[in-house]
Design an enzyme around this catalytic site. Structure first.
Site, PDB file in Angstrom:
ATOM      1  N   LEU A  70       0.799  -1.224   0.000  1.00 13.80           N
ATOM      2  CA  LEU A  70       0.000   0.000   0.000  1.00 13.80           C
ATOM      3  C   LEU A  70       0.841   1.288   0.000  1.00 13.80           C
ATOM      4  CD1 LEU A  70      -2.991   0.606  -0.181  1.00 13.80           C
ATOM      5  CD2 LEU A  70      -3.066   0.649   2.305  1.00 13.80           C
ATOM      6  N   ILE A  84       1.361   2.825  -3.352  1.00 11.78           N
ATOM      7  CA  ILE A  84       0.267   3.628  -3.888  1.00 11.78           C
ATOM      8  C   ILE A  84       0.225   4.980  -3.176  1.00 11.78           C
ATOM      9  CG2 ILE A  84      -2.236   3.742  -4.261  1.00 11.78           C
ATOM     10  CD1 ILE A  84      -0.721   1.401  -5.725  1.00 11.78           C
ATOM     11  N   GLU A  85       0.402   4.957  -1.866  1.00 12.01           N
ATOM     12  CA  GLU A  85       0.275   6.166  -1.060  1.00 12.01           C
ATOM     13  C   GLU A  85       1.407   7.167  -1.293  1.00 12.01           C
ATOM     14  OE1 GLU A  85      -2.095   7.308   0.882  1.00 12.01           O
ATOM     15  OE2 GLU A  85      -3.395   5.593   0.624  1.00 12.01           O
ATOM     16  N   SER A  86       2.647   6.679  -1.273  1.00 13.26           N
ATOM     17  CA  SER A  86       3.793   7.603  -1.238  1.00 13.26           C
ATOM     18  C   SER A  86       4.986   7.152  -2.065  1.00 13.26           C
ATOM     19  CB  SER A  86       4.265   7.746   0.205  1.00 13.26           C
ATOM     20  OG  SER A  86       4.786   6.486   0.643  1.00 13.26           O
ATOM     21  N   TYR A 119      -8.289   2.974  -6.503  1.00 13.08           N
ATOM     22  CA  TYR A 119      -7.356   2.643  -5.430  1.00 13.08           C
ATOM     23  C   TYR A 119      -7.050   1.147  -5.362  1.00 13.08           C
ATOM     24  CZ  TYR A 119      -5.240   3.506  -0.826  1.00 13.08           C
ATOM     25  OH  TYR A 119      -4.385   3.617   0.243  1.00 13.08           O
TER      26      TYR A 119
END
Length: 174
Positions: free
Chosen positions: A34, A37-39, A142
């Protein structure tokens, strides 16, 4: 390809630790992806909505999950503390919604937004699963983004990529 290679290279420092924490909690292993995707696994990432760290906590959610934020310290950028907070949050969301897709949507969009979307579909007699909810494009994409990253990491050669190996050993000690 260059972006994916940089992202994988940054993840090499933290992935071993995060996978171990995810597995200890019995969560789906792809949750460890994850932060891609986030950072893009950048602990110093900072968004226009003031989200920070590899898990992109906004200030209020970070505080709610015990991440100290002062002028001197921002634990949202601390990989160990933020991972603990993010996994606690994801487990809370899964316990509420009973579905990992909905938990991920709530992590991205906010739990209140997902609750309202579920209530709206329930009121109309429509299904309340991830695919059936009316949500912003970013949230709609997402889970597919996470699946795409999982597919790329699992078999990079299919996509014409040559990714560096991620060591199956700790990079840092806690």
């Amino acid at each position: 390809p260059d972006y994916v290679a940089r992202m994988v290279d940054r993840s090499r420092r933290y992935l071993y630790y995060i996978v171990g924490e995810v597995q200890k909690r019995g969560m789906p292993t792809e949750v460890a992806l994850l932060p891609m995707i986030e950072s893009a696994y950048n602990p110093m990432a900072y968004s226009r909505s003031r989200a920070s760290g590899i898990w992109q906590f906004i200030p209020s959610t970070g505080k709610h999950f015990g991440l100290e934020q002062t002028w001197w310290l921002d634990e949202r950028r601390d990989v160990v503390a933020a991972t603990d907070g993010a996994l606690d949050y994801l487990q809370k969301l899964y316990a509420e919604f009973g579905d990992w897709y909905l938990a991920l949507a709530a992590y991205n969009w906010g739990e209140g937004s997902v609750r309202r979307a579920i209530a709206a579909n329930t009121k109309r007699g429509l299904p309340t699963n991830y695919e059936s909810l009316n949500m912003p494009a970013e949230t709609r994409q997402y889970v597919p983004k996470l699946q795409a990253v999982k597919n790329i990491i699992r078999a990079p050669e299919i996509f014409g990529l040559d990714l560096a190996d991620v060591p199956d050993a700790p990079y840092f000690a806690v």
